[in-house]
Design an enzyme around this catalytic site. Structure first.
Site, PDB file in Angstrom:
ATOM      1  N   LYS A   1       4.608   4.801 -15.620  1.00  0.00           N
ATOM      2  CA  LYS A   1       3.455   5.256 -14.835  1.00  0.00           C
ATOM      3  C   LYS A   1       2.616   6.291 -15.579  1.00  0.00           C
ATOM      4  O   LYS A   1       1.429   6.476 -15.274  1.00  0.00           O
ATOM      5  CB  LYS A   1       3.893   5.832 -13.489  1.00  0.00           C
TER       6      LYS A   1
ATOM      7  N   TYR B   1      14.554  -4.549  -2.176  1.00  0.00           N
ATOM      8  CA  TYR B   1      14.060  -3.488  -3.051  1.00  0.00           C
ATOM      9  C   TYR B   1      14.983  -2.270  -2.986  1.00  0.00           C
ATOM     10  O   TYR B   1      15.340  -1.801  -1.903  1.00  0.00           O
ATOM     11  CB  TYR B   1      12.646  -3.065  -2.626  1.00  0.00           C
TER      12      TYR B   1
ATOM     13  N   TYR C   1      14.369  -0.633 -11.198  1.00  0.00           N
ATOM     14  CA  TYR C   1      13.442  -1.446 -11.986  1.00  0.00           C
ATOM     15  C   TYR C   1      14.079  -1.955 -13.283  1.00  0.00           C
ATOM     16  O   TYR C   1      14.414  -3.131 -13.396  1.00  0.00           O
ATOM     17  CB  TYR C   1      12.170  -0.633 -12.300  1.00  0.00           C
TER      18      TYR C   1
END
Length: 336
Positions: free
Chosen positions: A49, A263, A289
């Site tokens: 990010k 998730y 992730y």
């Protein structure tokens, strides 16, 4: 593509390392696996990010913003990196954390990314799972604006046409590295969630005429929805940077067979992948992730869907801070 046309605030020294995973490659019997270390983007333990935030923060500064507003799951890597960037820029940061993972585990709720958010001065508000979190962030931005602040609202994962520019730049950076090293690569593999990383990579590699496909290993949504989200954003990014012809639908490929129960829900494949990288290469993945992304890559190699003769680059998107939120799960593995 001329990315210098867009506002950008440099946040880390580039390029990030590109390293050969010799031990893992031998352990699996091929292919030759390399890792692009975007866990080394410096800011608050790094992660993918930060690349997006270079362009998002650049635009926020250009607009005269004094507050960053964003959202994510409780253990969001994106939120942690946004809070850190706001601190570096002397800006206020208001974050909405979604109870996306149903758990009462105090380690998940208070350690890891949450602890760092608090240390860096985030103003945290919580929201129930299942709501439209981007809409909630926009509503929070409107509330702050009405109170006299100048907020800049960043969507979850930093995944819009501005944030995705970070991975257009990464694709250019990667191709410069492999060309300099004399490496011909056959594919790039990474964990795909909010779509911005994959969309940016696809646009960047297509724009370079690299001929290198991108495989996203999904961490949240079913394949049709994930691919549709990535393709839609990739076309927005392509238009934004002035690419003619857009992005072909077949250029966007996701494999969503490794999500598991949902998730942020741990899987045995993720546990094995995290453990293998730690013990064979001394590299820390994350449980949400990169751990699931690597689990997918390992399984595709073992089942012969990725050929032993290939050279694969795995993009490490960071997030090892999140391991502390899953301490109990990994301790179960040690006991077994």
């Amino acid at each position: 593509m001329h990315l210098a046309r867009f506002p950008r605030h440099r946040l880390f020294p580039a390029p990030t390392p590109l390293e050969k995973l010799g031990n893992l490659s031998r352990h699996l019997g091929g292919p030759e696996i390399w890792i692009k270390r975007d866990d080394c983007t410096v800011v608050a333990s790094g992660g993918n990010k930060v690349r997006k935030l270079e362009f998002l923060a650049g635009e926020a500064l250009a607009q005269g913003a004094d507050t960053l507003v964003t959202q994510g799951a409780v253990q969001s890597n994106h939120v942690r990196q946004t809070v850190a960037v706001a601190a570096r820029l002397g800006m206020r940061c208001v974050v909405l954390l979604e109870h996306r993972v149903e758990t009462n585990d105090p380690m998940y709720l208070t350690s890891g990314n949450v602890l760092l958010d608090r240390l860096m001065g985030a103003e945290i508000e919580y929201r129930p799972g299942g709501i439209d979190m981007n809409a909630a962030a926009e509503a929070k931005g409107a509330e702050l604006r009405a109170a006299g602040s100048r907020p800049y609202v960043i969507p979850g994962g930093g995944s819009n046409r501005v944030g995705a520019l970070g991975y257009v730049a990464c694709a250019q950076e990667l191709m410069a590295q492999v060309d300099e090293m004399g490496l011909k690569i056959d594919r790039v593999v990474h964990a795909t969630g909010s779509a911005g990383t994959q969309a940016g990579l696809v646009v960047g590699l297509e724009g370079c005429n690299a001929g290198v496909p991108v495989l996203g290993i999904g961490v949240r949504l079913p394949r049709p929805q994930q691919e549709a989200n990535v393709h839609r954003l990739a076309n927005e990014v392509a238009e934004y940077v002035g690419m003619r012809g857009g992005i072909a639908r077949e250029a966007v490929v996701a494999n969503c067979d490794y999500v598991g129960p949902g998730y942020g829900q741990p899987t045995e494949g993720m546990r094995e992948a995290v453990s293998l990288l730690a013990r064979l290469e001394g590299i820390l993945l994350d449980p949400v992730y990169s751990g699931k992304g690597m689990a997918g890559l390992i399984d595709l190699i073992r089942t012969g869907k990725i050929d032993a003769g290939e050279r694969v680059v795995f993009l490490h998107t960071g997030g090892s801070v999140g391991l502390f939120g899953y301490q109990g799960f990994f301790e179960q593995g040690f006991a077994a």
